[in-house]
Design an enzyme around this catalytic site. Structure first.
Site, short mmCIF file in Angstrom:
data_model
loop_
_atom_site.label_atom_id
_atom_site.label_comp_id
_atom_site.label_asym_id
_atom_site.label_seq_id
_atom_site.Cartn_x
_atom_site.Cartn_y
_atom_site.Cartn_z
N SER A 98 6.56 11.91 2.10
CA SER A 98 6.02 12.15 3.37
C SER A 98 4.88 13.14 3.14
O SER A 98 5.05 13.90 2.36
CB SER A 98 7.08 12.39 4.41
OG SER A 98 6.33 13.11 5.53
N TYR B 299 13.57 16.55 8.97
CA TYR B 299 12.83 15.39 8.22
C TYR B 299 11.86 15.95 7.48
O TYR B 299 12.07 15.44 6.02
CB TYR B 299 12.08 14.91 9.42
CG TYR B 299 10.96 13.70 8.81
CD1 TYR B 299 9.80 13.92 8.47
CD2 TYR B 299 11.72 12.31 8.79
CE1 TYR B 299 8.82 12.80 7.97
CE2 TYR B 299 10.72 11.41 8.24
CZ TYR B 299 9.21 11.60 8.09
OH TYR B 299 8.46 10.55 7.53
P1 NAP Z 1 10.15 2.75 11.16
O1 NAP Z 1 9.08 1.72 11.62
O2 NAP Z 1 11.00 3.43 11.68
O3 NAP Z 1 11.10 1.54 10.17
C1 NAP Z 1 12.24 2.29 9.49
C2 NAP Z 1 13.09 1.42 8.91
O4 NAP Z 1 14.22 1.61 8.38
C3 NAP Z 1 13.49 0.13 9.93
O5 NAP Z 1 13.55 -1.26 9.40
C4 NAP Z 1 15.01 0.70 10.36
O6 NAP Z 1 16.07 -0.42 10.68
C5 NAP Z 1 15.42 0.95 8.76
N1 NAP Z 1 16.63 1.90 8.76
C6 NAP Z 1 16.65 3.19 9.40
N2 NAP Z 1 18.13 3.53 9.16
C7 NAP Z 1 18.63 2.80 8.27
C8 NAP Z 1 19.93 2.65 7.65
N3 NAP Z 1 20.67 3.75 7.81
N4 NAP Z 1 20.02 1.73 6.82
C9 NAP Z 1 18.90 0.65 6.92
N5 NAP Z 1 17.95 0.51 7.10
C10 NAP Z 1 17.76 1.58 8.01
O7 NAP Z 1 9.65 3.58 10.21
P2 NAP Z 1 8.41 3.54 9.24
O8 NAP Z 1 7.02 4.15 9.96
O9 NAP Z 1 7.96 2.08 8.61
O10 NAP Z 1 8.77 4.45 7.80
C11 NAP Z 1 9.17 3.87 6.87
C12 NAP Z 1 9.49 5.06 5.86
O11 NAP Z 1 8.13 5.61 5.60
C13 NAP Z 1 10.35 5.92 6.15
O12 NAP Z 1 11.32 6.59 5.22
C14 NAP Z 1 9.45 6.98 6.68
O13 NAP Z 1 10.08 8.46 6.87
C15 NAP Z 1 8.45 7.02 5.87
N6 NAP Z 1 7.14 7.61 6.39
C16 NAP Z 1 6.40 7.16 7.69
C17 NAP Z 1 5.31 7.60 7.97
C18 NAP Z 1 4.32 7.21 9.18
O14 NAP Z 1 3.70 7.72 9.53
N7 NAP Z 1 4.93 5.91 9.66
C19 NAP Z 1 4.71 8.61 7.19
C20 NAP Z 1 5.27 8.98 5.90
C21 NAP Z 1 6.56 8.56 5.67
P3 NAP Z 1 16.07 -0.41 12.24
O15 NAP Z 1 15.00 -0.74 12.91
O16 NAP Z 1 17.29 -1.39 12.19
O17 NAP Z 1 16.57 0.84 12.69
C1 GCO Z 2 5.47 13.42 12.49
C2 GCO Z 2 5.45 12.23 11.94
C3 GCO Z 2 5.31 12.34 10.48
C4 GCO Z 2 4.98 11.06 9.63
C5 GCO Z 2 5.06 11.11 8.32
C6 GCO Z 2 3.71 11.97 7.91
O1 GCO Z 2 6.39 13.42 13.60
O2 GCO Z 2 4.96 14.40 12.14
O3 GCO Z 2 6.45 11.21 12.27
O4 GCO Z 2 6.74 13.10 9.93
O5 GCO Z 2 6.20 10.07 10.14
O6 GCO Z 2 6.35 11.60 7.82
O7 GCO Z 2 3.75 11.73 6.56
#
Ligand code: NAP
Ligand code: GCO
Length: 266
Positions: free
Chosen positions: A147, A160
């Site tokens: 992230s 986080y």
């Molecule tokens: P999301 O839409 O919340 O999806 C997260 C997924 O992880 C969901 O399918 C959730 O399943 C699953 N999950 C959560 N806890 C779990 C567990 N204990 N066992 C198995 N599955 C689990 O998140 P996203 O935005 O796609 O993010 C995916 C990854 O990218 C995460 O690691 C997040 O920190 C990272 N990330 C996101 C962003 C962003 O801007 N969106 C940026 C940087 C990094 P359920 O729905 O069933 O809970």
């Molecule tokens: C926040 C966001 C971020 C993104 C991501 C950014 O609350 O600032 O959720 O944490 O998920 O990790 O890279």
């Protein structure tokens, strides 16, 4: 020589955790298009079923398992099933993750631990479960979804950021410890991606205006927009393919340039 073959994933088994939707789903689509067999897990059968329906609608014959990635027994059972039913995991994407946006002094230790458990302990548990077979097979790819918060902090995301900072170093340590077995472990550091996880940061305000954080992020991103899950697919395919066999311990930021940019003057 047709160098493009180095970017293909034909015959490879890719396990993407938490990939019923969101970033994991976007990565799975790209890996499937590059030839990989897609396997994913989610914490609830309901979401696995929804994910399978989505993959089918996109023409992908994926396999889904119910698995809480924080539970080592469930993870070991899932990996054993995958190896029996599908094959050895060639590519692991530790994508499953949660966030709790709470001011640190208001956050309970249990809430802090829950975020660390999913975002840091689980990548350790799942990586530990797949590495032995990768060693036997003579190769493996592990991609940890880090992230911006692997590098930067901000208010309300202490757990986080601690988890994602730790995940950056776990990535470097798996590289250090298992690179000799032809296992490459890298990270992808997404910027701000439009998924359910960030939906609260993009909600239209009661007066019809854009969420202040939405406006902030658009001003901090050179492209002036939120990124989409499918924009992570290409970088993930690269790190999953033979084209990146000399890349190890690297965090590839896919952030539209946020980390390079001081931000647009208000
Ligand atoms: P999301 O839409 O919340 O999806 C997260 C997924 O992880 C969901 O399918 C959730 O399943 C699953 N999950 C959560 N806890 C779990 C567990 N204990 N066992 C198995 N599955 C689990 O998140 P996203 O935005 O796609 O993010 C995916 C990854 O990218 C995460 O690691 C997040 O920190 C990272 N990330 C996101 C962003 C962003 O801007 N969106 C940026 C940087 C990094 P359920 O729905 O069933 O809970
Ligand atoms: C926040 C966001 C971020 C993104 C991501 C950014 O609350 O600032 O959720 O944490 O998920 O990790 O890279």
């Amino acid at each position: 020589m047709d160098y493009s073959k180095n970017f293909r994933l034909d015959g490879k088994v890719a396990l993407i955790t938490g990939a019923s939707y969101g970033i994991g789903y976007g990565i799975a689509l790209a890996m499937a298009a590059s030839g990989a067999k897609i396997v994913f897990c989610d914490i609830k059968q309901e979401f696995v079923d929804k994910g399978l329906a989505s993959y089918k609608a996109d023409g992908i014959d994926a396999t889904g398992y119910v698995c809480d990635v924080t539970n080592e027994d469930m993870v070991k059972e899932m990996i054993a099933k995958i190896e029996t039913e599908i094959g050895v995991v060639d590519i692991l994407v530790n994508n499953a993750g949660i966030i709790k946006r709470i001011p640190m002094c208001d956050m309970t230790p249990a809430e802090f631990r829950q975020v660390i458990d999913v975002d840091l302990n689980a990548p350790f548990i799942v990586s530990k479960a797949v590495i032995p077979s990768m060693i036997k097979k003579g190769h493996g790819k592990i991609i940890n979804i880090c992230s911006m918060m692997s590098e930067l902090g901000r208010e309300t995301v202490s757990a986080y950021a601690a988890a994602k900072g730790g995940l950056k170093m776990l990535t470097r340590n798996i590289c250090s410890e298992y690179g000799a077995y032809n296992i490459q472990c890298n990270g992808i550091g997404p910027g701000y991606i439009a998924t359910p996880q960030t939906a609260p940061l993009r909600e239209t305000q009661p007066d019809g205006s854009r969420h202040p954080f939405d406006q902030f992020i658009v001003g901090r991103t050179p492209a002036g927009r939120w990124l989409n899950p499918d924009e992570l697919g290409g970088p993930a395919v690269f790190l999953a393919s033979d084209a990146s066999n000399a890349v190890n311990g690297h965090i590839l930021y896919v952030d539209g340039g946020i980390l390079a940019y001081i931000g647009k003057q208000p």
